[in-house]
Design a protein around this motif. Sequence first.
Motif, PDB file in Angstrom:
ATOM      1  N   ALA A 181     -32.944 -40.545  -2.491  1.00 48.79           N
ATOM      2  CA  ALA A 181     -31.956 -40.626  -3.574  1.00 48.79           C
ATOM      3  C   ALA A 181     -32.429 -41.548  -4.697  1.00 48.79           C
ATOM      4  O   ALA A 181     -32.278 -41.228  -5.885  1.00 48.79           O
ATOM      5  CB  ALA A 181     -30.621 -41.116  -3.009  1.00 48.79           C
ATOM      6  N   LEU A 184     -34.902 -39.844  -6.962  1.00 46.44           N
ATOM      7  CA  LEU A 184     -34.240 -38.886  -7.841  1.00 46.44           C
ATOM      8  C   LEU A 184     -33.474 -39.594  -8.958  1.00 46.44           C
ATOM      9  O   LEU A 184     -33.478 -39.153 -10.117  1.00 46.44           O
ATOM     10  CB  LEU A 184     -33.285 -38.007  -7.032  1.00 46.44           C
ATOM     11  CG  LEU A 184     -33.947 -37.096  -5.987  1.00 46.44           C
ATOM     12  CD1 LEU A 184     -32.894 -36.428  -5.109  1.00 46.44           C
ATOM     13  CD2 LEU A 184     -34.812 -36.034  -6.665  1.00 46.44           C
ATOM     14  N   THR A 333     -34.845 -32.852  -1.817  1.00 51.41           N
ATOM     15  CA  THR A 333     -35.323 -33.123  -3.174  1.00 51.41           C
ATOM     16  C   THR A 333     -35.298 -31.889  -4.062  1.00 51.41           C
ATOM     17  O   THR A 333     -34.857 -31.960  -5.231  1.00 51.41           O
ATOM     18  CB  THR A 333     -36.760 -33.683  -3.123  1.00 51.41           C
ATOM     19  OG1 THR A 333     -36.772 -34.874  -2.332  1.00 51.41           O
ATOM     20  CG2 THR A 333     -37.268 -34.000  -4.525  1.00 51.41           C
ATOM     21  N   TYR A 337     -30.619 -31.256  -4.120  1.00 53.28           N
ATOM     22  CA  TYR A 337     -30.431 -31.960  -5.395  1.00 53.28           C
ATOM     23  C   TYR A 337     -30.302 -30.979  -6.561  1.00 53.28           C
ATOM     24  O   TYR A 337     -29.420 -31.118  -7.411  1.00 53.28           O
ATOM     25  CB  TYR A 337     -31.611 -32.901  -5.620  1.00 53.28           C
ATOM     26  CG  TYR A 337     -31.621 -33.585  -6.972  1.00 53.28           C
ATOM     27  CD1 TYR A 337     -30.664 -34.536  -7.296  1.00 53.28           C
ATOM     28  CD2 TYR A 337     -32.594 -33.278  -7.914  1.00 53.28           C
ATOM     29  CE1 TYR A 337     -30.673 -35.177  -8.535  1.00 53.28           C
ATOM     30  CE2 TYR A 337     -32.624 -33.901  -9.152  1.00 53.28           C
ATOM     31  CZ  TYR A 337     -31.665 -34.847  -9.455  1.00 53.28           C
ATOM     32  OH  TYR A 337     -31.679 -35.476 -10.683  1.00 53.28           O
ATOM     33  N   ARG A 342     -28.329 -31.639 -10.129  1.00 49.65           N
ATOM     34  CA  ARG A 342     -29.363 -32.505 -10.723  1.00 49.65           C
ATOM     35  C   ARG A 342     -28.788 -33.756 -11.396  1.00 49.65           C
ATOM     36  O   ARG A 342     -29.396 -34.299 -12.314  1.00 49.65           O
ATOM     37  CB  ARG A 342     -30.182 -31.741 -11.775  1.00 49.65           C
ATOM     38  CG  ARG A 342     -31.004 -30.584 -11.250  1.00 49.65           C
ATOM     39  CD  ARG A 342     -31.683 -29.873 -12.406  1.00 49.65           C
ATOM     40  NE  ARG A 342     -32.470 -28.732 -12.006  1.00 49.65           N
ATOM     41  CZ  ARG A 342     -33.781 -28.759 -11.776  1.00 49.65           C
ATOM     42  NH1 ARG A 342     -34.443 -29.887 -11.933  1.00 49.65           N
ATOM     43  NH2 ARG A 342     -34.424 -27.672 -11.426  1.00 49.65           N
ATOM     44  N   ALA A 347     -27.759 -36.613  -6.397  1.00 48.19           N
ATOM     45  CA  ALA A 347     -28.715 -37.498  -5.732  1.00 48.19           C
ATOM     46  C   ALA A 347     -28.070 -38.185  -4.530  1.00 48.19           C
ATOM     47  O   ALA A 347     -28.694 -38.319  -3.463  1.00 48.19           O
ATOM     48  CB  ALA A 347     -29.245 -38.533  -6.721  1.00 48.19           C
ATOM     49  N   SER A 350     -27.709 -35.754  -1.781  1.00 50.55           N
ATOM     50  CA  SER A 350     -29.008 -35.538  -1.123  1.00 50.55           C
ATOM     51  C   SER A 350     -29.278 -36.623  -0.087  1.00 50.55           C
ATOM     52  O   SER A 350     -29.803 -36.343   0.993  1.00 50.55           O
ATOM     53  CB  SER A 350     -30.128 -35.515  -2.173  1.00 50.55           C
ATOM     54  OG  SER A 350     -29.956 -34.433  -3.065  1.00 50.55           O
TER      55      SER A 350
END
Length: 409
Positions: A181, A184, A333, A337, A342, A347, A350
């Motif tokens: 995370a 990201l 990822t 995500y 996005r 994140a 994820s």
Amino acid sequence: MEWEVNSYYTLIAATLVLLLGKFLVQKIRFLRDFNIPEPVAGGLIAAIILFVLYQTHGVSFKFEKPLQDAFMLIFFSSIGLSADFSRLKAGGLPLVIFTVVVGAFIIVQDVIGVGLASVLGLDPLIGLITGSITLTGGHGTAGAWGPAFEKDYGLTGATALGMASATFGLVFGGLIGGPVARRLINRQGRKPVENAVKVDDQASASTDNVFEKAQQTRLITADSAVETLALFAACLVFGQIMDSVDAEYFPAFFNLPKFVWCLFGGVLLRNILTAVFKMDMFDRAVDVFGNAALSLFLAMALLNLKLWELTGLAGPVTVILAVQTVVMIIYATFVTYVIMGRDYDAAVVSAGHCGFGLGATPTAVANMQSVTQTFGPSHKAFLIVPMVGAFFVDIINALILSGFVNFLK
């Protein structure tokens, strides 16, 4: 020499394992940081002690399983009784999308497990054990499928392998979630928030997830306890009947394990009572009985581990689990995500997916909290991840696993 231990002494031994696990978790920070369940912590120590006794004195123990099986069925019934489909409205479209993302990953996990097991010369069923049975499913699902594989397919050591794999998943699910995370989030250019507020109890409570805080004190009454036990009994009766029906009439195509039928029975009973009869379900009692049953079931399952049966599988299984960990990182990822938007919430989601994709829902929550403590709250993530991780994933996993087992057998 094998010593047989009856159900009463098995229950006493299981409670001692739980007390040992509670002591270890309180005293050892590593166990707390990675959310290792108390039954697992105490049970693994007990399994190691039994392993040493076997290696040094040739003594083994056989703990009777009727109570273990009963507690397993009660636990899966509690998942079903907690799965209220009306909560789909609260999660909205993101909840549905995340459920599909998780379901697709379960298939990926099992395909990789079965494929690698076949390449390494292992029984393909071992690939399922090192797939969604233990990683997405956790210790409870591992303990349920293990005895079935041992009894129905002669897969020696399936339960022990499942417990070991599930423990591996818990640890690594906690290790990878935060870093995935944060990587990201760094791509987004988001900066840490000074004095970022940890997701508060009110936000967490909005998930209405009774399994998120298993140690929370819950007030129940004698009447609610009796009513809840009646619901569990109905689920077990449904599971017993359906298990006989599908074994007799659909043995080749639709022969689901009994615990899956108990879970489905709980789902049907919960939603019929709440939607049709407007009954106010007492979730606190379901929570208490479900978590207590899970703890006792895991303790008894770990007491029956025979670690000496796993020595020849250590190397290949480690390879499979390592690959599964890398795949989880890649999937979170580039799939979770991306599909979830996005953004910052995606994140955090994820991180949660890494937690229960390899470990369990508490690991997912811990992963998300480690991120939100630094970068700020994500109410969306704390709404959908615990709901999917605690309820819907078990139903999806059960269906997918049953399909794989029927295909492989």
